[in-house]
Design an enzyme around this catalytic site. Structure first.
Site, PDB file in Angstrom:
ATOM      1  N   SER A 125      12.314  27.272  13.013  1.00 33.33           N
ATOM      2  CA  SER A 125      11.427  26.654  12.026  1.00 33.33           C
ATOM      3  C   SER A 125      10.314  25.971  12.796  1.00 33.33           C
ATOM      4  O   SER A 125      10.569  25.262  13.768  1.00 33.33           O
ATOM      5  CB  SER A 125      12.177  25.620  11.176  1.00 33.33           C
ATOM      6  OG  SER A 125      13.088  26.243  10.308  1.00 33.33           O
ATOM      7  N   ASN A 127       7.561  23.453  12.074  1.00 36.41           N
ATOM      8  CA  ASN A 127       6.998  22.471  11.139  1.00 36.41           C
ATOM      9  C   ASN A 127       7.422  21.090  11.613  1.00 36.41           C
ATOM     10  O   ASN A 127       8.406  20.950  12.350  1.00 36.41           O
ATOM     11  CB  ASN A 127       7.530  22.704   9.726  1.00 36.41           C
ATOM     12  CG  ASN A 127       9.049  22.733   9.673  1.00 36.41           C
ATOM     13  OD1 ASN A 127       9.671  23.781   9.934  1.00 36.41           O
ATOM     14  ND2 ASN A 127       9.666  21.609   9.356  1.00 36.41           N
ATOM     15  N   ALA A 138      25.234  18.850   6.695  1.00 37.13           N
ATOM     16  CA  ALA A 138      26.641  18.637   7.029  1.00 37.13           C
ATOM     17  C   ALA A 138      26.740  17.952   8.392  1.00 37.13           C
ATOM     18  O   ALA A 138      26.138  18.406   9.362  1.00 37.13           O
ATOM     19  CB  ALA A 138      27.389  19.962   7.051  1.00 37.13           C
ATOM     20  N   VAL A 239       2.623  21.857  23.082  1.00 38.74           N
ATOM     21  CA  VAL A 239       2.733  21.387  24.458  1.00 38.74           C
ATOM     22  C   VAL A 239       3.040  22.610  25.319  1.00 38.74           C
ATOM     23  O   VAL A 239       4.076  23.256  25.147  1.00 38.74           O
ATOM     24  CB  VAL A 239       3.820  20.310  24.607  1.00 38.74           C
ATOM     25  CG1 VAL A 239       3.952  19.883  26.066  1.00 38.74           C
ATOM     26  CG2 VAL A 239       3.490  19.108  23.725  1.00 38.74           C
ATOM     27  N   HIS A 442      22.975  27.462  14.957  1.00 39.52           N
ATOM     28  CA  HIS A 442      23.552  26.347  15.712  1.00 39.52           C
ATOM     29  C   HIS A 442      23.511  26.616  17.211  1.00 39.52           C
ATOM     30  O   HIS A 442      24.516  26.470  17.907  1.00 39.52           O
ATOM     31  CB  HIS A 442      25.001  26.112  15.266  1.00 39.52           C
ATOM     32  CG  HIS A 442      25.142  25.651  13.858  1.00 39.52           C
ATOM     33  ND1 HIS A 442      26.357  25.588  13.195  1.00 39.52           N
ATOM     34  CD2 HIS A 442      24.219  25.218  12.968  1.00 39.52           C
ATOM     35  CE1 HIS A 442      26.179  25.144  11.965  1.00 39.52           C
ATOM     36  NE2 HIS A 442      24.882  24.920  11.795  1.00 39.52           N
ATOM     37  N   ASN A 476      19.989  20.381  20.263  1.00 39.97           N
ATOM     38  CA  ASN A 476      21.289  21.054  20.339  1.00 39.97           C
ATOM     39  C   ASN A 476      21.577  21.649  21.709  1.00 39.97           C
ATOM     40  O   ASN A 476      22.735  21.777  22.098  1.00 39.97           O
ATOM     41  CB  ASN A 476      21.355  22.184  19.297  1.00 39.97           C
ATOM     42  CG  ASN A 476      21.378  21.690  17.870  1.00 39.97           C
ATOM     43  OD1 ASN A 476      21.483  20.497  17.603  1.00 39.97           O
ATOM     44  ND2 ASN A 476      21.266  22.622  16.934  1.00 39.97           N
TER      45      ASN A 476
END
Length: 521
Positions: A125, A127, A138, A239, A442, A476
């Site tokens: 994503s 944004n 969750a 960047v 994930h 992550n």
């Protein structure tokens, strides 16, 4: 919290801290520094646009039209057509190898090498708010071998992550039929497990009028960041390099996407908090290439199933009324070492596939079982110096395989999800489905944390990159363990640890007002 869409006016020239990325991890760093060190000048960059007010809000909180616009603007340089669905349940039972969800965009090429499984559903994503504008909210806690053994303060950090994300374990616990679902799950599972079935902790709050506010980066930023006059958010700015000299950070080089112009910002501390692919990409493009960079890449293999509750007594349905949300309730079957899966049991107000007959709120239950990955250094993302992506950075090439251990884990999860489904009701779409690699979103491990600098990690326990003073990583990718639970809570906890370390060490780097004024002269 002043913020800019791409603008050539008043470009920042210097900061105490530069944060790259505005997902929950980058927002957590900004929040902790705003609370503990309001004297620091913080500049935060994001390659994507601001798609909500406040910046970083979850798209579920927007009106239907605004949500559609926000999702399309998050889908990178080539967003989906305007008539493509924005319903996140669409595709739940899809067999598509390159499944894509609203608000995300797939890696166009390089997601698989010859003869390998690859990550065909690898998505991003782009944004302000990152994937935090589109996630499920969750927030389960890691348990047993999911935990990071060398962090003695992990539980306190997770508590702080709960605070920043606004986590509640009980908000949907009383949803229609939720007690019935948990009772059936507990009766069938708890006697043989070391962690009991529970309501899913969710980053959601209930407003005074009864509506729900789903946590995005806006909640993590909080008022402390929004009211911090020394924090500035600059959107639509990529960047492209972290500038270093003699093992010390000097600042960053950025490109204003609207103007197509590049400039430099001086800073003695940089936090790279893009995502598990774009953070190692930035470090590699900057010539910062520790041996573990991009390696130990892991996704969570995912099996899904759906059932319609059987033998539901009418009096169990609760008060009449409209649906609470797309989700009526969420239950949690925690990971254990003996059963290395994380179960997310979602009660739906609609069937994920066409279904004849009346559907009552909470009566259709979607089950998602996430598996741990067999973590290997060979699973990695590499970068191509001869090719660039749509943002002008080195193109990604993914090397990724499911091992025999992974395939055995997936098969065990498939059997387990059928057994759990049978505790609840009758299958909606027959056999469970295995989502393609990458579908969980994930992704972890590519900038992993380690206790010692032995070549198997990228950063130390405070998330500072080995050998580069002032360079930190967040997101992550920092998680070093094989996890099955949703990673956001752990990710924010590790970002808190990094921010605290920065706050404690930044004394020698604080800019005086005079220096700040001169830097803009």
């Amino acid at each position: 919290m002043p913020h800019d869409d791409a603008s050539s006016e008043g470009r920042p020239a210097r900061a105490d801290v530069v944060i790259v990325g505005t997902g929950p991890a980058g927002a957590a760093v900004a929040r902790i520094l705003s609370e503990q060190r309001p004297d620091l000048m913080i500049i935060q960059f994001d390659a994507g646009p601001i798609v909500s007010d406040p910046p970083g809000a979850h798209v579920k909180n927007l009106s239907e039209g605004d949500r559609r616009t926000a999702q399309r603007r998050s889908e990178g340089p080539a967003p989906a057509a305007s008539d493509i669905s924005t319903d996140t349940l669409d595709g739940y039972a899809s067999h598509d190898e390159r499944i894509v969800r609203p608000g995300t965009h797939l890696l166009a090429e390089g997601y698989r090498q010859s003869g390998q499984d690859g990550l065909p559903a690898l998505a991003f994503s782009t944004n302000v708010g990152g994937m935090g504008a589109h996630w499920t909210c969750a927030c389960p806690r890691p348990g047993e071998s999911e935990r990071i053994a060398f962090l003695d303060d992990l539980d306190e950090l997770l508590d702080e992550a709960d605070r920043l994300l606004g986590v509640s374990a009980g908000l949907m616990a009383d949803a229609p039929l939720a007690h019935e679902v948990r009772e059936r799950l507990s009766r069938g599972l708890d006697h043989r497990r070391t962690r009991a079935v529970a309501p899913m902790p969710l980053a959601v709050r209930e407003e005074p009028d009864g509506t729900l506010w789903w946590s995005g980066s806006d909640v993590v930023f909080g008022e402390a960041t929004r009211k911090n006059p020394r924090h500035r958010l600059v959107a639509e700015t990529v960047v492209t390099a972290v500038r270093t000299e003699s093992g010390r950070v000097l600042g960053v080089r950025v490109t204003d996407r609207a103007a197509g112009e590049s400039y430099e910002v001086d800073a003695s501390i940089v936090v790279a908090a893009a995502d598990a692919f774009r953070t190692p990409q930035l470090l590699w493009a900057s010539g910062i290439r520790p041996p573990a960079l991009g390696r130990y890449l892991n996704d969570q293999p995912q099996v899904v199933h759906a059932v319609k509750l059987r033998d539901v007594a009418p009096q169990s349905l609760g008060p009449a009324g409209g649906p609470i949300d797309v989700l009526s309730g969420v239950s949690w079957v925690p990971f254990t070492d003996a059963e290395p899966f994380h179960g997310q049991v979602m009660q739906l107000d609609a069937s994920p596939v066409p279904y004849e007959g009346e559907i009552l709120p909470g009566e259709v239950v979607g089950l998602g079982w996430f598996c741990t990955k067999d973590i290997r250094a060979e699973d990695r993302v590499e970068f191509d110096a001869a090719a660039v992506d749509e943002f002008g950075l080195p193109a990604m090439r993914v090397w990724y395989e499911l091992t025999e251990q992974d395939r055995d884990s997936i098969e065990r999860a498939r059997r387990a999800i059928v057994d759990v489904g049978d505790l609840l009701g009758d299958a909606v779409f027959g056999e469970p489905l295995e989502f393609p690699p990458g579908a969980s979103l994930h992704y972890q491990g590519t900038t992993r944390m380690g206790e010692v600098d032995d070549g198997t990690s990228v950063c130390d326990p405070d998330a500072q990159v080995w050998g580069i003073t002032g360079l930190y990583v967040a997101g992550n990718g920092v998680i070093p363990t094989a996890t099955a639970c949703n990673p956001t809570l752990t990710t924010v906890a590790l970002a808190v640890r990094a921010a605290r370390a920065i706050a404690a060490r930044a004394d020698k780097t604080v800019l005086t007002e005079q220096t700040q004024d001169l830097s803009h002269a």
